[in-house]
Scaffold this active site. Structure first.
Site, PDB file in Angstrom:
ATOM      1  N   GLY A 157     -10.504   2.353   6.567  1.00 43.62           N
ATOM      2  CA  GLY A 157      -9.843   1.642   5.467  1.00 43.62           C
ATOM      3  C   GLY A 157      -9.954   0.148   5.692  1.00 43.62           C
ATOM      4  N   HIS A 212      12.311  -5.418  -1.528  1.00 43.02           N
ATOM      5  CA  HIS A 212      10.872  -5.655  -1.473  1.00 43.02           C
ATOM      6  C   HIS A 212      10.437  -6.446  -2.712  1.00 43.02           C
ATOM      7  CE1 HIS A 212      10.962  -2.388   1.537  1.00 43.02           C
ATOM      8  NE2 HIS A 212       9.833  -2.917   1.974  1.00 43.02           N
ATOM      9  N   LYS A 219       6.317  -3.436  -5.680  1.00 41.91           N
ATOM     10  CA  LYS A 219       6.489  -2.185  -4.939  1.00 41.91           C
ATOM     11  C   LYS A 219       7.115  -1.136  -5.851  1.00 41.91           C
ATOM     12  CE  LYS A 219       8.219  -0.265  -0.588  1.00 41.91           C
ATOM     13  NZ  LYS A 219       6.892   0.262  -0.207  1.00 41.91           N
TER      14      LYS A 219
END
Length: 239
Positions: free
Chosen positions: A12, A149, A153
């Site tokens: 990744g 957050h 998100k």
């Protein structure tokens, strides 16, 4: 005394976490990235001395000690299988891991050391331990977990909040959750235990996203050469 660097596979590598892992690993002489894996065939095969491979070429990567995976659920299965086949350690922060993949992790842990976690901050790992201890020491107290957050998100409560909640449950508490989405907050987790006339507050605030990559690299370094098993980040803090 010189030690052989831990050989890493970054799976990744084109994502935000993957790029941070590559950048920070290059600064650490105890680590050597031997391969970076991205979804599509790379336009450049070697970048800053690191060979790059497409996901379809995963079986052809050179030998490695530990794979660090921050990818997608569909990429999770082949890299875990590769680690099992090669007897290498596995560290993953890939989200969206369902029950069948959790079962695959349990099965793989019979043969290799591995860590899957919702958060690789070493501070959050310590917080989880403190939450469990507080819950066990304060039976009957209310337990509330508030997480904040950035506005982009989507999941709520956050995976980290749920992990902290699991620690509270292990200590005997019944946590309640609240979520806030505002601005560009990287991540804040606040755990409160409330009794009659007093409160205990535990909090962690992230001010730099590099903490998650640094934590994953620390875990990979400590996981290399360990006995097979499913470890937690908190098991490897301070090791």
């Amino acid at each position: 005394m010189n030690q052989t660097p831990t050989r890493l596979l970054i799976h990744g590598a084109s994502g935000r976490m993957g790029q941070a892992l590559l950048r920070l690993a290059a600064e650490d002489p105890s680590l050597q990235v031997v391969a970076a894996v991205v979804r599509r065939p790379p336009a450049q095969r070697v970048i800053d001395g690191v060979p790059h491979f497409a996901a379809s070429e995963l079986s052809g990567v050179p030998p490695f000690d530990v794979a660090i995976d921050f990818s997608l659920p569909e990429g999770f299965d082949p890299v875990l299988a590769l680690c099992v086949a090669r007897g290498a350690g596995f560290v993953s922060g890939t989200t969206g891991i369902d029950a069948s993949r959790q079962a695959a992790l349990d099965a793989a842990a019979a043969g290799i050391p591995l860590v899957w976690a919702t958060n690789f901050s070493l501070g959050v790992a310590v917080l989880a331990e403190l939450v469990e201890r507080a819950a066990a020491s304060l039976p009957g107290w209310d337990c509330d977990i508030v997480e904040s957050h950035h506005v982009h998100k989507k999941d709520a409560p956050s995976g980290t909040a749920l992990t902290l909640g699991e620690s509270a449950v292990q200590g005997g508490a019944a946590p309640r959750y609240a979520s806030l989405r505002a601005g560009d907050i990287i991540g804040e987790h606040f755990v409160q235990f409330s009794g009659l006339g007093e409160r205990v507050e535990l909090v962690h605030r992230a001010s730099n996203r590099d903490i998650f990559a640094r934590g994953a690299l620390h875990v990979a370094r400590q996981l290399s050469g360990r006995a097979p098993g499913r470890y937690r980040v908190r098991d490897l803090v301070g090791a």
